[in-house]
Design a protein around this motif. Structure first.
Motif, PDB file in Angstrom:
ATOM      1  N   VAL A 222       4.302   5.089   1.942  1.00 43.01           N
ATOM      2  CA  VAL A 222       5.115   4.006   2.493  1.00 43.01           C
ATOM      3  C   VAL A 222       5.948   4.563   3.641  1.00 43.01           C
ATOM      4  N   SER A 223       6.030   3.801   4.733  1.00 46.58           N
ATOM      5  CA  SER A 223       6.854   4.234   5.861  1.00 46.58           C
ATOM      6  C   SER A 223       8.327   4.196   5.463  1.00 46.58           C
ATOM      7  N   LYS A 224       9.148   4.914   6.194  1.00 49.70           N
ATOM      8  CA  LYS A 224      10.573   5.008   5.849  1.00 49.70           C
ATOM      9  C   LYS A 224      11.271   3.651   5.875  1.00 49.70           C
ATOM     10  N   ASP A 225      10.829   2.765   6.776  1.00 50.85           N
ATOM     11  CA  ASP A 225      11.446   1.438   6.834  1.00 50.85           C
ATOM     12  C   ASP A 225      10.806   0.450   5.850  1.00 50.85           C
ATOM     13  N   LYS A 226       9.825   0.902   5.101  1.00 48.46           N
ATOM     14  CA  LYS A 226       9.147   0.140   4.038  1.00 48.46           C
ATOM     15  C   LYS A 226       8.387  -1.078   4.562  1.00 48.46           C
ATOM     16  N   ARG A 227       8.028  -1.055   5.822  1.00 47.36           N
ATOM     17  CA  ARG A 227       7.259  -2.164   6.379  1.00 47.36           C
ATOM     18  C   ARG A 227       5.756  -1.961   6.223  1.00 47.36           C
ATOM     19  N   TYR A 228       5.347  -0.718   6.175  1.00 48.18           N
ATOM     20  CA  TYR A 228       3.920  -0.408   6.111  1.00 48.18           C
ATOM     21  C   TYR A 228       3.639   0.516   4.937  1.00 48.18           C
ATOM     22  N   ALA A 229       2.473   0.322   4.354  1.00 50.50           N
ATOM     23  CA  ALA A 229       2.023   1.209   3.285  1.00 50.50           C
ATOM     24  C   ALA A 229       0.573   1.576   3.567  1.00 50.50           C
ATOM     25  N   ASP A 230       0.318   2.857   3.723  1.00 48.36           N
ATOM     26  CA  ASP A 230      -1.048   3.340   3.890  1.00 48.36           C
ATOM     27  C   ASP A 230      -1.616   3.589   2.500  1.00 48.36           C
ATOM     28  N   VAL A 231      -2.683   2.883   2.179  1.00 44.02           N
ATOM     29  CA  VAL A 231      -3.300   2.973   0.861  1.00 44.02           C
ATOM     30  C   VAL A 231      -4.602   3.749   1.013  1.00 44.02           C
ATOM     31  N   TYR A 232      -4.688   4.879   0.323  1.00 40.60           N
ATOM     32  CA  TYR A 232      -5.875   5.721   0.406  1.00 40.60           C
ATOM     33  C   TYR A 232      -6.791   5.413  -0.771  1.00 40.60           C
ATOM     34  N   VAL A 233      -8.013   5.029  -0.431  1.00 43.53           N
ATOM     35  CA  VAL A 233      -8.999   4.606  -1.420  1.00 43.53           C
ATOM     36  C   VAL A 233     -10.132   5.623  -1.436  1.00 43.53           C
ATOM     37  N   SER A 234     -10.461   6.103  -2.628  1.00 45.86           N
ATOM     38  CA  SER A 234     -11.613   6.998  -2.735  1.00 45.86           C
ATOM     39  C   SER A 234     -12.708   6.277  -3.505  1.00 45.86           C
TER      40      SER A 234
ATOM     41  N   TYR B 188      -4.622 -10.718  -0.369  1.00 39.30           N
ATOM     42  CA  TYR B 188      -4.599 -10.810  -1.834  1.00 39.30           C
ATOM     43  C   TYR B 188      -3.777  -9.669  -2.428  1.00 39.30           C
ATOM     44  N   PHE B 189      -4.033  -8.456  -1.950  1.00 38.32           N
ATOM     45  CA  PHE B 189      -3.332  -7.288  -2.487  1.00 38.32           C
ATOM     46  C   PHE B 189      -1.840  -7.320  -2.142  1.00 38.32           C
ATOM     47  N   ARG B 190      -1.516  -7.747  -0.935  1.00 39.30           N
ATOM     48  CA  ARG B 190      -0.105  -7.804  -0.538  1.00 39.30           C
ATOM     49  C   ARG B 190       0.643  -8.852  -1.367  1.00 39.30           C
ATOM     50  N   THR B 191       0.000  -9.987  -1.604  1.00 36.24           N
ATOM     51  CA  THR B 191       0.606 -11.024  -2.441  1.00 36.24           C
ATOM     52  C   THR B 191       0.812 -10.514  -3.857  1.00 36.24           C
ATOM     53  N   TYR B 192      -0.167  -9.789  -4.368  1.00 33.77           N
ATOM     54  CA  TYR B 192      -0.061  -9.235  -5.719  1.00 33.77           C
ATOM     55  C   TYR B 192       1.107  -8.251  -5.805  1.00 33.77           C
ATOM     56  N   VAL B 193       1.256  -7.423  -4.790  1.00 32.13           N
ATOM     57  CA  VAL B 193       2.374  -6.476  -4.750  1.00 32.13           C
ATOM     58  C   VAL B 193       3.697  -7.242  -4.690  1.00 32.13           C
ATOM     59  N   ALA B 194       3.763  -8.265  -3.855  1.00 28.75           N
ATOM     60  CA  ALA B 194       4.999  -9.038  -3.705  1.00 28.75           C
ATOM     61  C   ALA B 194       5.402  -9.717  -5.012  1.00 28.75           C
ATOM     62  N   LYS B 195       4.426 -10.176  -5.774  1.00 24.86           N
ATOM     63  CA  LYS B 195       4.732 -10.862  -7.029  1.00 24.86           C
ATOM     64  C   LYS B 195       5.127  -9.899  -8.145  1.00 24.86           C
TER      65      LYS B 195
ATOM     66  N   THR C 101      10.774  -7.535   1.332  1.00 26.23           N
ATOM     67  CA  THR C 101       9.468  -7.967   1.835  1.00 26.23           C
ATOM     68  C   THR C 101       8.425  -6.963   1.360  1.00 26.23           C
ATOM     69  N   ALA C 102       7.258  -7.464   1.074  1.00 24.36           N
ATOM     70  CA  ALA C 102       6.167  -6.571   0.685  1.00 24.36           C
ATOM     71  C   ALA C 102       5.651  -5.873   1.943  1.00 24.36           C
TER      72      ALA C 102
END
Length: 125
Positions: free
Chosen positions: A44-56, A77-84, A90-91
């Motif tokens: 997650v970036s320091k300002d929490k606006r962005y999240a880099d998700v690493y998928v293997s 879909y994933f951002r909404t799930y995180v927000a809920k 803000t997610a």
């Protein structure tokens, strides 16, 4: 220090929630591959606006690219799930990336095994 700890905890929580979202997702395109997909880490970036998700993904290069592209298409879909599921102002915007760490680990293991085999062959001579 405290800020960094909170950020790491948030990253861990987002990773957990995204894994849950993946398992709950009902999509015939991704269902057969769910067991081969791992959300390995989140940054997650320091300002929490962005999240880099690493998928293997276990599989060939084409399959890995397809899965990352699929996740990019379903990022809403994933951002909404995180927000809920996580209380945040803000997610963060999710950016999915391929994690090559597991693949590199497997490759190193194969190389070490081949070295051991060649040493055994040299010892028998």
């Amino acid at each position: 220090m405290k800020q960094e700890y909170k950020l790491k905890m948030l990253e861990s929580e987002i990773r957990k929630v995204l894994s849950e979202a993946l398992m709950e997702m009902k999509d015939p395109n991704i269902d057969p591959m769910k067991s081969l997909i791992t959300i390995s880490r989140v940054e997650v970036s320091k300002d929490k606006r962005y999240a880099d998700v690493y998928v293997s993904v276990l599989g060939d290069e084409a399959k890995r690219k397809d899965v990352v592209n699929y996740f990019e298409q379903k990022k809403g879909y994933f951002r909404t799930y995180v927000a809920k599921n996580i209380r945040m102002y803000t997610a963060p915007e999710l950016r999915f990336k391929e994690d090559k760490g597991i693949e590199a680990t497997v490759r190193i293991g194969q190389l070490l095994d081949s070295i051991k085999e060649s040493q055994k062959g040299d010892d028998n001579k």
